[in-house]
Design a protein around this motif. Sequence first.
Motif, PDB file in Angstrom:
ATOM      1  N   UNK A 103      -8.235  11.670   0.814  1.00  0.00           N
ATOM      2  CA  UNK A 103      -7.749  11.464   2.179  1.00  0.00           C
ATOM      3  C   UNK A 103      -7.684   9.978   2.519  1.00  0.00           C
ATOM      4  N   UNK A 104      -8.697   9.240   2.076  1.00  0.00           N
ATOM      5  CA  UNK A 104      -8.741   7.802   2.360  1.00  0.00           C
ATOM      6  C   UNK A 104      -7.606   7.082   1.645  1.00  0.00           C
ATOM      7  N   UNK A 105      -7.372   7.430   0.375  1.00  0.00           N
ATOM      8  CA  UNK A 105      -6.284   6.816  -0.384  1.00  0.00           C
ATOM      9  C   UNK A 105      -4.928   7.087   0.252  1.00  0.00           C
ATOM     10  N   UNK A 106      -4.737   8.314   0.719  1.00  0.00           N
ATOM     11  CA  UNK A 106      -3.466   8.667   1.369  1.00  0.00           C
ATOM     12  C   UNK A 106      -3.263   7.867   2.648  1.00  0.00           C
ATOM     13  N   UNK A 107      -4.350   7.619   3.392  1.00  0.00           N
ATOM     14  CA  UNK A 107      -4.262   6.845   4.633  1.00  0.00           C
ATOM     15  C   UNK A 107      -3.914   5.389   4.342  1.00  0.00           C
ATOM     16  N   UNK A 108      -4.498   4.842   3.275  1.00  0.00           N
ATOM     17  CA  UNK A 108      -4.183   3.459   2.897  1.00  0.00           C
ATOM     18  C   UNK A 108      -2.718   3.351   2.484  1.00  0.00           C
ATOM     19  N   UNK A 109      -2.248   4.330   1.693  1.00  0.00           N
ATOM     20  CA  UNK A 109      -0.861   4.315   1.208  1.00  0.00           C
ATOM     21  C   UNK A 109       0.142   4.390   2.354  1.00  0.00           C
ATOM     22  N   UNK A 110      -0.210   5.114   3.393  1.00  0.00           N
ATOM     23  CA  UNK A 110       0.733   5.336   4.498  1.00  0.00           C
ATOM     24  C   UNK A 110       0.577   4.332   5.634  1.00  0.00           C
ATOM     25  N   UNK A 111      -0.537   3.620   5.654  1.00  0.00           N
ATOM     26  CA  UNK A 111      -0.851   2.790   6.810  1.00  0.00           C
ATOM     27  C   UNK A 111      -0.723   1.299   6.561  1.00  0.00           C
ATOM     28  N   UNK A 112      -1.440   0.558   7.373  1.00  0.00           N
ATOM     29  CA  UNK A 112      -1.422  -0.901   7.305  1.00  0.00           C
ATOM     30  C   UNK A 112      -2.772  -1.429   7.767  1.00  0.00           C
ATOM     31  N   UNK A 113      -3.243  -2.487   7.109  1.00  0.00           N
ATOM     32  CA  UNK A 113      -4.514  -3.105   7.511  1.00  0.00           C
ATOM     33  C   UNK A 113      -4.319  -4.606   7.648  1.00  0.00           C
ATOM     34  N   UNK A 114      -4.703  -5.140   8.791  1.00  0.00           N
ATOM     35  CA  UNK A 114      -4.605  -6.579   9.025  1.00  0.00           C
ATOM     36  C   UNK A 114      -5.911  -7.230   8.607  1.00  0.00           C
ATOM     37  N   UNK A 115      -5.883  -7.965   7.508  1.00  0.00           N
ATOM     38  CA  UNK A 115      -7.083  -8.612   6.995  1.00  0.00           C
ATOM     39  C   UNK A 115      -7.060 -10.111   7.192  1.00  0.00           C
ATOM     40  N   UNK A 116      -8.031 -10.769   6.617  1.00  0.00           N
ATOM     41  CA  UNK A 116      -8.119 -12.226   6.694  1.00  0.00           C
ATOM     42  C   UNK A 116      -6.976 -12.875   5.917  1.00  0.00           C
TER      43      UNK A 116
END
Length: 378
Positions: free
Chosen positions: A332-345
């Motif tokens: 589930x976590x991998x699918x969320x990363x694949x579909x989403x976006x994360x604003x990092x440093x």
Amino acid sequence: MKQKQLAAMMALAGLTAVVMTDATAQETIVRIGHSGPLSGAQAFSGKDNENGARLAIEELNAKGVTVGGKKIKLELVSEDDQGDPKAGVSVAQKLADGGVKYVVGPYNSGVAIPAARVYSNAGVVVASVASNPKLTQQGYKNLFRVNASDTQLGSKMALYAAKELKLKNVAVIDDRTAFGQGLAEEFKKQARASGMTVAGHEYTTDKSVDFTAILTRLKSKKVEAIFFGGYAPQGGPMARQIRQLGLNARLLGGDTICTAEMGKLGGDAVGANVLCSQGGALLDKAASGPAFKAKFKKRFNADPDVYAASYYDAANMFVQAMQQTNSIDAGKVGAAIAAGSYQGVAGTYAFDAKGDMKSSPVTIFTFKGGQPVAITSF
């Protein structure tokens, strides 16, 4: 069910139940693995990467992480893959057998490519900075490259050499690792497309320290620059030998020579004559870059090197996806990363179908006082 039996069953699933002092509250331990070269010539990079992940985990634990209404405690499980493919596969199997479902690394392409199969078979979510395009071409799910690929690093260095440095006659040396070969080929391809002549392609290893014969051959071809597909432990001595031989050529490279170790090993032979390409935006110009650098320096008494921020971001990205899905289930976590976006440093992490970043800026650096100094990003 007895507490010991419950703990044993959860350990098999990669989780450990820890009974708190009030005997009613429980927190679930989620382990994040790290695979990198913690010994040998590249240990400085491996430790820097590990510290990036460690800082993220310490901050998250201090703040408190809740997933699906349950307290989560993160633990870093760091393993030395020695920058060696066989050792890297063994590390991958060890982490997978230990129930670790999230891994940052491997650092080296030659390690990451074969280890990816082990991680995929075990359902592990992987965030790697390994840049060889073959890594994500294998088609494994839940494998994410949190950095520019060789295609971007090599080609943009070639574009800069052609358009800004106005070079016409260049040469290539690669260390025969998966990373070095991939990077050198991408540079060579774009160099020719940009109108430069590639006068020679020489080969060395990631253990060599004497490049005299290779450089002497290239000197006779009057090259204006040498692109090196390899790492700082070879790049530093190579810069010294270029000077000793009176070879009037710049030394160009990718992200693995964009490090203070390059200046340390090359001494005063590493200066404006050395340029390198690194994925990501400038930390000093990123919104949270200066704060990250200050936190890292305070915690580890050292400045962050090339990919500390990327590893820091990767660990935080895992946790954001856990909280979004209210789950620590790796699928589930991998699918969320694949579909989403994360604003990092170090940038915005959004991925295409292969697991490559949709957009990864590349910054060109030179050296001043032994330290990499950014020139431009594009």
